[in-house]
Design a protein around this motif. Structure first.
Motif, PDB file in Angstrom:
ATOM      1  N   GLY B 405      80.563  72.495  -2.478  1.00  0.00           N
ATOM      2  CA  GLY B 405      81.084  72.488  -3.840  1.00  0.00           C
ATOM      3  C   GLY B 405      80.700  71.294  -4.678  1.00  0.00           C
ATOM      4  O   GLY B 405      81.269  71.091  -5.744  1.00  0.00           O
ATOM      5  N   GLY B 406      79.747  70.489  -4.211  1.00  0.00           N
ATOM      6  CA  GLY B 406      79.333  69.336  -5.000  1.00  0.00           C
ATOM      7  C   GLY B 406      78.457  69.745  -6.169  1.00  0.00           C
ATOM      8  O   GLY B 406      78.126  70.917  -6.360  1.00  0.00           O
ATOM      9  N   TYR B 407      78.090  68.733  -6.961  1.00  0.00           N
ATOM     10  CA  TYR B 407      77.268  69.003  -8.141  1.00  0.00           C
ATOM     11  C   TYR B 407      75.822  68.548  -7.964  1.00  0.00           C
ATOM     12  O   TYR B 407      74.893  69.258  -8.314  1.00  0.00           O
ATOM     13  CB  TYR B 407      77.875  68.320  -9.364  1.00  0.00           C
ATOM     14  CG  TYR B 407      79.077  69.041  -9.906  1.00  0.00           C
ATOM     15  CD1 TYR B 407      78.924  70.091 -10.800  1.00  0.00           C
ATOM     16  CD2 TYR B 407      80.358  68.702  -9.512  1.00  0.00           C
ATOM     17  CE1 TYR B 407      80.014  70.779 -11.299  1.00  0.00           C
ATOM     18  CE2 TYR B 407      81.463  69.376 -10.011  1.00  0.00           C
ATOM     19  CZ  TYR B 407      81.286  70.418 -10.899  1.00  0.00           C
ATOM     20  OH  TYR B 407      82.374  71.092 -11.385  1.00  0.00           O
ATOM     21  N   PHE B 408      75.660  67.316  -7.476  1.00  0.00           N
ATOM     22  CA  PHE B 408      74.306  66.774  -7.402  1.00  0.00           C
ATOM     23  C   PHE B 408      73.956  66.442  -5.952  1.00  0.00           C
ATOM     24  O   PHE B 408      74.734  65.776  -5.266  1.00  0.00           O
ATOM     25  CB  PHE B 408      74.185  65.513  -8.258  1.00  0.00           C
ATOM     26  CG  PHE B 408      74.514  65.749  -9.695  1.00  0.00           C
ATOM     27  CD1 PHE B 408      73.634  66.456 -10.502  1.00  0.00           C
ATOM     28  CD2 PHE B 408      75.706  65.302 -10.242  1.00  0.00           C
ATOM     29  CE1 PHE B 408      73.945  66.697 -11.837  1.00  0.00           C
ATOM     30  CE2 PHE B 408      76.026  65.529 -11.565  1.00  0.00           C
ATOM     31  CZ  PHE B 408      75.134  66.239 -12.366  1.00  0.00           C
ATOM     32  N   LEU B 443      73.844  76.016  -2.580  1.00  0.00           N
ATOM     33  CA  LEU B 443      74.993  75.691  -3.405  1.00  0.00           C
ATOM     34  C   LEU B 443      76.140  76.626  -3.051  1.00  0.00           C
ATOM     35  O   LEU B 443      75.960  77.849  -2.964  1.00  0.00           O
ATOM     36  CB  LEU B 443      74.631  75.843  -4.884  1.00  0.00           C
ATOM     37  CG  LEU B 443      75.814  75.866  -5.855  1.00  0.00           C
ATOM     38  CD1 LEU B 443      76.507  74.512  -5.879  1.00  0.00           C
ATOM     39  CD2 LEU B 443      75.356  76.249  -7.261  1.00  0.00           C
ATOM     40  N   THR B 445      79.637  77.638  -4.615  1.00  0.00           N
ATOM     41  CA  THR B 445      80.518  77.462  -5.777  1.00  0.00           C
ATOM     42  C   THR B 445      81.975  77.610  -5.414  1.00  0.00           C
ATOM     43  O   THR B 445      82.849  77.375  -6.229  1.00  0.00           O
ATOM     44  CB  THR B 445      80.193  78.498  -6.855  1.00  0.00           C
ATOM     45  OG1 THR B 445      80.524  79.793  -6.356  1.00  0.00           O
ATOM     46  CG2 THR B 445      78.724  78.457  -7.225  1.00  0.00           C
ATOM     47  N   GLY B 446      82.215  78.014  -4.205  1.00  0.00           N
ATOM     48  CA  GLY B 446      83.581  78.344  -3.818  1.00  0.00           C
ATOM     49  C   GLY B 446      83.799  79.842  -3.822  1.00  0.00           C
ATOM     50  O   GLY B 446      84.688  80.361  -3.156  1.00  0.00           O
ATOM     51  N   VAL B 447      82.953  80.545  -4.575  1.00  0.00           N
ATOM     52  CA  VAL B 447      83.036  82.011  -4.608  1.00  0.00           C
ATOM     53  C   VAL B 447      81.853  82.616  -3.862  1.00  0.00           C
ATOM     54  O   VAL B 447      81.987  83.561  -3.099  1.00  0.00           O
ATOM     55  CB  VAL B 447      83.064  82.516  -6.067  1.00  0.00           C
ATOM     56  CG1 VAL B 447      83.011  84.036  -6.112  1.00  0.00           C
ATOM     57  CG2 VAL B 447      84.314  82.007  -6.762  1.00  0.00           C
ATOM     58  N   PHE B 448      80.688  82.039  -4.093  1.00  0.00           N
ATOM     59  CA  PHE B 448      79.494  82.561  -3.447  1.00  0.00           C
ATOM     60  C   PHE B 448      78.550  81.409  -3.123  1.00  0.00           C
ATOM     61  O   PHE B 448      78.731  80.293  -3.623  1.00  0.00           O
ATOM     62  CB  PHE B 448      78.780  83.575  -4.350  1.00  0.00           C
ATOM     63  CG  PHE B 448      78.283  82.967  -5.627  1.00  0.00           C
ATOM     64  CD1 PHE B 448      77.027  82.383  -5.697  1.00  0.00           C
ATOM     65  CD2 PHE B 448      79.082  82.961  -6.760  1.00  0.00           C
ATOM     66  CE1 PHE B 448      76.575  81.817  -6.859  1.00  0.00           C
ATOM     67  CE2 PHE B 448      78.630  82.380  -7.935  1.00  0.00           C
ATOM     68  CZ  PHE B 448      77.381  81.812  -7.985  1.00  0.00           C
ATOM     69  N   SER B 449      77.596  81.656  -2.321  1.00  0.00           N
ATOM     70  CA  SER B 449      76.579  80.679  -1.960  1.00  0.00           C
ATOM     71  C   SER B 449      75.225  81.164  -2.434  1.00  0.00           C
ATOM     72  O   SER B 449      74.952  82.376  -2.419  1.00  0.00           O
ATOM     73  CB  SER B 449      76.539  80.476  -0.440  1.00  0.00           C
ATOM     74  OG  SER B 449      77.759  79.938   0.011  1.00  0.00           O
TER      75      SER B 449
END
Lengths: 309, 554
Positions: B405-408, B443, B445-449
């Motif tokens: 769930g990170g951004y960078f 990535l 997102t918490g919902v999907f990868s």
């Protein structure tokens, strides 16, 4: 202190971009045209180039009429999808105009395809497992009306899940290229794309007074790329009030179709037709008086999940 | 045929001697040598005060000097160690303004006055290294008119005042009275009346610039003055360096070193307003017996004494058959003597309170190319010059992994940079750089990868300070970067995303010089990274790099 605040402003202002994990979640809720599209085998030679020249008389070895009709119908369905969901391609290239904790809004923007109109796309997170969205138009200065609404229940696999959408004829018909909806009250779709078989069903409800009151469509795609399409039409013709048509195919292209009058004067009348991998008719059997049986039934293939009559 | 330097020197000494003998006697008390050789009736305890100031900055219209403060530090240390000045009676001002200078002068004058009231004879040594322009000393943004300072010194309560000005056009100080642009002057060494008054030495004439040298890491004049005070100016061999000896030495060496410079020869000047006479001893190392002794048998030649940082601390012109002493501070030194076709080098260690002896057998011959101290010569370090560098690094972002769930993401980074060294003064550099990073990952997102491709482009500007005195060069700085980041999700239908932000940070590193031009360094950058799209988050990143540098230096 003043200079520190100024420095902070200088550092904050230039930070910009569309880098957003949340945006991706919202975008993920929008239908994937490719997943919903009907994929009917076309062969390697683009063999449907002769669609417009098919013959009325049935003949073994000629291009299958039922296949051609199915292909034509699926093309129309895919075209309808493109029309409905074309805004997605545009929206995906742009960052949301407005972000809230549970919604994203793109637009409103002027609709170049429909002068005088503006449109926007709104996606809301109804719950952790459900997103709802709406494509909306309005005359400039007027109130927004829905053209497409839908919902999506995502899964951990990107853009796969269960969803549904409704095209609102009352809204769509106001648009220049929405004249198709002059006779359609609404189109409802539901789809399951996170598991096999992928299924897409559609129900089109006509406005009152139309000869065809309801058109239902179902599409299924199996893991081995075999699949099938089913149509149900309900109309006002007393001979054929309800006609169910189903076609099925293997990945090779070989398949079969059956059309049956379910309700009406001709109830029980059935047309069964098989075609080979070149989409040419290999067997025909009609069950009404004067119907014909041509070819060898042994040439008919079997598609899992789509029993032959 | 015009007389050579030696003839001119002799003639001037004779002239000065005559002048000084002709001075009228104006006082009862007098200047005494250190230790006072004058008769007891004419001399008592002498208390020496010193005000030493160095300022690299000269305000508008001047370029920052590189070594003025270093010169001040060097002179101050010599006066403390062998100049008979107590620490409590000295002040060292670095980059101080005119008010600070006058305040310090006033304080020392007050102390001198008190000492005189107690019966002590007093002296005040004033030294200034820095900018001078349009008749005024330029101390940073402040100005101090030379004439008013000269008048102030003339009225100073100390019995004897010696003022040394190492500044451009400092000859203005000596222009009006008693000025001599001559190689030497003498104060009668057997005088019985201690001198009183003011002597002013300047590093250059009123129409000349005073030049600094990267090769010696200081101004020519101050370097030679210091070298002379440490012993090389002791022509008499008595273990003391008098004012006359120091000036003559500094004059000869300064003129010789600058005569072929682009700015032209630089001629130190002196003036005096003395009553009485007596030898003005500035440094005395005969009794301290600490430093490096060159036996009489040591070969003739010029010896360079270089500290471990590469500074030429002192020079010695050795004559065969004469023992010489250089009052080096305790420490380790390289000794280098240039022969016609090679160098003779060695190392000596001076212990506190002891005289080390340099034996010729301790030296060895090396080729010029193998000069053991050339790699840290100051001209290779302090001169303004450019460098370019190529780096490979890893950027670690202080954020959750994108798979959680990170951004960078953290990523490897390659980069290039260029730096202008000593741009704003000694050690201060400015540079620009660009780095590019890339990474692949997943990535969540918490919902999907979904898989992604990440790229980073950062351009930045750095202001840094280096400590370039040795083979290892540490540096610190601040950097402002513009980070442009992008990520793509190939084959997913998701749009590419990008983000741009300014990112302030700090830089630290250490460089190892491999050769004259090549060096490698290890560098760390710690940056703040603002994120403000989904929400405002305060991230940071640490970038650890190894860098290969090439410096454009002559």
């Amino acid at each position: 202190m003043k200079s520190i605040a100024l420095l902070c402003c200088c550092l904050l202002i230039p930070a910009c971009g569309n880098w957003s994990n949340d945006d991706l979640e919202f975008l993920n809720a929008m239908p994937d045209k490719e997943s919903l599209r009907a994929k009917i085998p076309t062969g390697t030679t683009g063999g449907l180039s002769g669609e417009g020249t098919r013959r009325d008389a049935l003949a073994i070895g000629e291009r299958s009429k039922l296949y051609s009709d199915t292909r034509g119908a699926s093309d129309q369905f895919n075209g309808l999808l493109n029309f409905l969901l074309r805004a997605l391609d545009f929206v995906r290239t742009l960052p949301p105009t407005t972000r809230t904790s549970d919604s994203r809004t793109w637009g409103p923007w002027d609709d170049s395809e429909n002068p005088g109109f503006q449109f926007r796309v709104v996606i809301k997170k109804a719950s952790d497992t459900q997103f709802v969205y709406a494509f909306q138009h309005r005359l400039k200065g007027g109130e927004f009306f829905d053209t497409v609404t839908g919902e999506f229940r995502p899964t951990p696999t990107l853009r796969k899940g269960k969803g549904g959408l409704t095209i609102h004829g009352a809204g769509a018909t106001q648009l220049k290229d929405g004249k198709l909806f002059d006779t359609i009250e609404k189109i409802e779709m539901a789809y399951v794309t996170d598991q096999l078989p992928v299924t897409v069903v559609m129900k089109m409800t006509a406005r009152p007074g139309q000869p065809l009151t309801t058109l239902e469509y179902g599409y299924q795609e199996n893991a081995d790329q075999s699949g099938g399409i089913g149509f149900r039409t309900i109309g006002t013709d007393p001979n054929v009030i309800q006609l169910d048509t189903g076609t099925a195919w293997l990945s090779s292209g070989a398949g079969y179709g059956v059309a049956t009058v379910i309700e009406g004067t001709y109830r029980g009348a059935t047309h069964f037709e098989c075609w080979d991998a070149s989409f040419n008719t290999s067997y025909v059997k009609q069950t009404w008086p004067g119907g014909v049986e041509l070819g060898d039934p042994a040439t008919c293939v079997t598609v899992s999940g789509f029993p032959r009559p | 045929m015009s007389p050579g330097p030696r003839e001119r020197s002799r003639a001037a000494r004779h002239l000065l001697a005559l002048l000084l003998l002709a001075l009228p006697a104006q006082g009862q008390d007098g200047w005494a040598p250190l230790p006072a050789p004058a008769p007891a009736a004419a001399s008592g305890p002498i208390r020496r005060f010193a005000l030493v100031a160095g300022n690299d900055e000269g305000g508008s219209g001047t370029r920052e000097l590189l070594y003025a403060r270093d010169d001040a530090r060097k002179l101050h240390a010599i006066l403390m160690r062998v100049g008979g000045v107590r620490e409590a009676d000295s002040m060292l001002l670095l980059n101080a303004d005119a008010d600070d200078l006058l305040t310090a002068l006033g304080e020392l004058e007050r102390q001198a006055k008190d000492a005189r009231a107690q019966g002590d004879r007093t002296s005040l040594f004033f030294y200034y290294s820095g900018h001078a322009k349009d008749g005024a000393l330029r101390l940073g943004k402040s100005k101090l008119p030379m004439e008013s300072l000269k008048a102030r010194l003339a009225q100073s309560p100390a019995d004897m005042r010696v003022a040394v000005f190492d500044a451009c056009h400092s000859g203005t100080m000596t222009r009006t009275k008693g000025v001599r642009r001559a190689p030497a002057f003498e104060v009668e060494s057997d005088a019985t009346r201690a001198a009183k008054g003011l002597v002013i030495l300047t590093s250059s004439a009123s129409d000349e610039d005073s030049q600094e040298s990267d090769a010696i890491g200081g101004s020519y004049f101050s370097h030679h003055l210091a070298s002379g005070l440490l012993g090389d100016a002791d022509r008499s061999g008595d273990g003391k360096v008098s004012l006359g000896e120091a000036y003559a030495y500094a004059y000869e060496r300064t003129v010789a070193d600058t005569v072929e410079s682009a700015a032209g020869a630089q001629h130190p000047t002196f003036s005096f307003d003395l009553a009485g006479n007596g030898d003005l001893v500035l440094t005395d190392f005969a009794e301290r017996k600490e430093g490096l002794r060159f036996p009489a048998s040591s070969p003739a030649g010029t010896y360079f004494l270089v500290d471990p940082k590469g500074f030429v601390v002192a020079e010695l012109s050795k004559v065969l058959g004469v023992e010489r002493l250089v009052a080096l501070a305790p420490g380790r030194y390289f000794v280098k003597r240039r022969l016609p076709d090679r160098l003779r080098v060695g190392e000596v260690s001076v212990s506190a309170g002891q005289l080390a002896v340099l034996e010729e057998s301790d030296l060895k011959d090396v080729a010029f190319a193998d000069d053991p101290v050339k790699g840290v010569e100051r001209n290779l370090v302090y001169g303004r010059h450019w460098s370019i560098g190529a780096s490979g690094s890893y950027q670690y972002v202080f954020d959750a992994p994108l798979s959680r769930g990170g951004y960078f993401p953290s990523s490897p980074v390659i980069g290039i940079d260029t730096t202008f060294h000593n741009a704003f003064g000694k050690g201060f550099g400015v540079g620009i750089d660009g780095v590019y990073g890339f990474a692949n990952g997943t990535l969540n997102t918490g919902v999907f990868s979904t898989p992604y491709r990440y790229s980073l482009l950062s351009v930045g500007s750095t202001v840094l300070y280096e400590w370039p005195d040795g083979r290892w060069v540490p540096y610190l700085g601040v950097r402002l970067g513009l980070n442009i980041m992008g990520r793509e999700f190939p084959g997913t239908g998701l749009p590419a995303q990008n983000y741009q932000t300014f990112s302030p940070g700090a830089v630290a590193g250490i460089k190892l010089r491999l050769s004259k031009r090549f060096s490698i360094s290890v560098r760390g950058r710690l940056h703040y990274l603002l994120y403000n799209v989904d929400q405002v988050r305060n991230f940071g990143y640490l970038e650890l790099a190894s860098v290969l540098n090439y410096e454009f230096r002559d």
